[in-house]
Scaffold this active site. Structure first.
Site, PDB file in Angstrom:
ATOM      1  CG  ASN A   9      -1.721   1.239   1.384  1.00  0.00           C
ATOM      2  OD1 ASN A   9      -1.762   2.070   0.475  1.00  0.00           O
ATOM      3  ND2 ASN A   9      -2.382   1.386   2.518  1.00  0.00           N
ATOM      4  CE  LYS A  11      -0.177   3.283   4.725  1.00  0.00           C
ATOM      5  NZ  LYS A  11      -0.104   3.417   6.180  1.00  0.00           N
ATOM      6  CG  HIS A  95      -5.737   2.031   5.212  1.00  0.00           C
ATOM      7  ND1 HIS A  95      -5.290   2.981   6.106  1.00  0.00           N
ATOM      8  CD2 HIS A  95      -4.738   1.125   5.080  1.00  0.00           C
ATOM      9  CE1 HIS A  95      -4.069   2.663   6.487  1.00  0.00           C
ATOM     10  NE2 HIS A  95      -3.701   1.546   5.885  1.00  0.00           N
ATOM     11  CD  GLU A  97      -2.908   5.627   6.585  1.00  0.00           C
ATOM     12  OE1 GLU A  97      -2.942   5.648   5.338  1.00  0.00           O
ATOM     13  OE2 GLU A  97      -1.964   5.125   7.234  1.00  0.00           O
ATOM     14  CD  GLU A 167      -3.356  -2.232   7.387  1.00  0.00           C
ATOM     15  OE1 GLU A 167      -2.294  -2.509   6.826  1.00  0.00           O
ATOM     16  OE2 GLU A 167      -3.948  -1.153   7.229  1.00  0.00           O
ATOM     17  N   GLY A 173       2.582   2.571  10.858  1.00  0.00           N
ATOM     18  CA  GLY A 173       3.532   3.662  10.703  1.00  0.00           C
ATOM     19  C   GLY A 173       4.213   4.064  11.997  1.00  0.00           C
ATOM     20  CB  SER A 213       5.298  -1.502  12.179  1.00  0.00           C
ATOM     21  OG  SER A 213       4.907  -0.147  12.398  1.00  0.00           O
TER      22      SER A 213
END
Ligand code: 13P
Length: 251
Positions: A9, A11, A95, A97, A167, A173, A213
């Site tokens: 991904n 992003k 996701h 985000e 996730e 991250g 991560s």
């Protein structure tokens, strides 16, 4: 037997030129990875170029988001048939985000999943708890509700085409990976929820990725857990050597 699937991904990273250069490096290192499905999810501006660059290789293409309608007055959005036309076979949905910054709910993710499947795309549906939810013992309640809500109304056949990505938000991250045991526990729980929703055969067949991560140094141990079928990789997918090493971790 579930075939592992590792997806990058990217992003909001990589111009078209940078994307094409990265694909060339990834393509050069794919030997020995036949047993792993490898999917690249560049930003939508690079989908066409990456689609062309991966033609004839084992790499597959995925988008990072889409709208649930086929067309219409939705400024700034792209529709499932549009990304399908560019060669996408997968699309990441829900996701964290997007849930956090764009207020996507399970209901929205569910509409998108249905639209993706109707257009011939395989959704990669993301779920995961926040740190405070884990710390207050609510991981299963949160993840269970996300899985049930995001996949509501999908048939068994649809579920077989769907990938779930677990996730944990606190691991994205942050460099803080879930331990293999923590991840395995939630993956096994997700499989139990899938069984409730369908049957044992389907629950045992759906691929569940871990994301958060993942690095070359921890991928193999995570991916070798019994209910972990590969990963959804953010930062470490932006560089060919680390992404390829992670893909090899799924062998
Ligand atoms: P990182 O691998 O950068 O933690 O991101 C994970 C992720 O969000 C993949 O979708």
């Amino acid at each position: 037997m579930r075939k592992p699937i590792v997806a990058g991904n990217w992003k909001m990273n990589k111009t078209v030129a940078e994307a094409v250069a990265l694909v060339a490096e990834i393509k050069a290192g794919l030997q020995g990875l036949d047993a792993v499905d490898v999917v690249l999810c560049p930003p939508s501006t690079a989908l066409q170029a990456v689609g062309q660059a991966i033609a004839g290789s084992k790499l597959d293409l995925g988008a990072q988001n889409m709208h649930w309608e086929k067309s219409g007055a939705f400024t700034g959005e792209v529709a499932a048939p549009m990304i399908r036309e560019l060669g996408c076979h997968y699309v990441i949905l829900g996701h964290s985000e997007r849930r956090q910054y764009f207020k996507e709910t399970d209901e929205i993710v569910n509409k998108k999943a249905k639209a993706a499947l109707a257009a011939g795309l395989r959704p990669i549906v993301c779920v995961g708890e926040l740190l405070e939810e884990r710390e207050s013992g609510r991981t299963e309640a949160v993840v269970g509700a996300q899985v049930r809500g995001s996949l509501a109304g999908l048939s068994g056949q649809d579920l077989l085409k769907t990938v779930v990505a677990y996730e944990p938000v606190w691991a994205i991250g942050t460099g803080k990976t879930a331990t293999p045991a923590q991840a395995q526990d939630v993956h096994a729980f997700i499989r139990r929820v899938l069984k409730e929703r369908s049957d044992d055969h389907i629950a045992q067949s759906v691929r569940i990725q871990y994301g958060g991560s993942v690095k070359a140094s921890n991928a193999a141990e995570l991916f070798h857990q019994p209910d972990i079928d590969g990963g959804l990789i953010g930062g470490a997918s932006l560089e060919a050597a680390s992404f390829l090493a992670i893909c090899r971790g799924a062998l």
